[in-house]
Design a protein around this motif. Structure first.
Motif, short mmCIF file in Angstrom:
data_model
loop_
_atom_site.label_atom_id
_atom_site.label_comp_id
_atom_site.label_asym_id
_atom_site.label_seq_id
_atom_site.Cartn_x
_atom_site.Cartn_y
_atom_site.Cartn_z
N ALA A 12 0.87 -1.18 0.00
CA ALA A 12 0.00 0.00 0.00
C ALA A 12 0.90 1.22 0.00
N PRO A 13 0.38 2.36 -0.47
CA PRO A 13 1.22 3.57 -0.50
C PRO A 13 1.73 3.93 0.89
N PRO A 14 2.96 4.43 0.96
CA PRO A 14 3.50 4.83 2.27
C PRO A 14 2.76 6.06 2.79
N PRO A 15 2.70 6.23 4.10
CA PRO A 15 2.07 7.42 4.65
C PRO A 15 2.80 8.69 4.22
N VAL A 16 2.04 9.70 3.94
CA VAL A 16 2.61 11.01 3.58
C VAL A 16 2.36 11.91 4.78
N GLY A 17 3.31 11.97 5.67
CA GLY A 17 3.13 12.76 6.87
C GLY A 17 3.44 11.96 8.11
N THR A 18 2.86 12.40 9.19
CA THR A 18 3.21 11.81 10.50
C THR A 18 2.14 10.84 10.99
N TYR A 19 1.70 9.96 10.13
CA TYR A 19 0.75 8.94 10.57
C TYR A 19 1.20 7.58 10.08
#
Length: 88
Positions: A12-19
């Motif tokens: 799945a796409p990696p998180p973009v940000g702090t989550y």
């Protein structure tokens, strides 16, 4: 004492940000929102609503699989759309 565990998968796409893609806390898994992004290219699969919706659910399924659960066990799902014409 908390038993929180971060869940990550390259499927799945990696998180973009702090989550995180997901967090397991005991026997519950909280999966972050997903969009119709291809995990290999990090780009939207197309401009089409159906293709993006299918990819978003594939991404959700990949994160669920990585955490050892099935979407069949989902208790709540929120879906946000940007065009009310896609509601049906």
């Amino acid at each position: 004492m908390s038993s929180k565990q971060e869940i990550r998968t390259a499927s799945a796409p990696p998180p973009v940000g702090t989550y995180s893609q997901a967090i397991r806390d005991g026997n519950r898994v909280y999966i972050s929102g997903q969009v119709g992004m291809d995990p290999k290219t990090s780009k939207l699969v197309s401009d089409g609503f159906e293709a993006q919706a299918d990819q978003a659910f594939s991404n959700l399924r990949a994160v669920a699989d990585a955490s050892g659960v099935s979407l069949d066990a989902a208790v709540k799902v929120n879906i946000f759309i940007t065009d009310v014409n896609n509601f049906a």
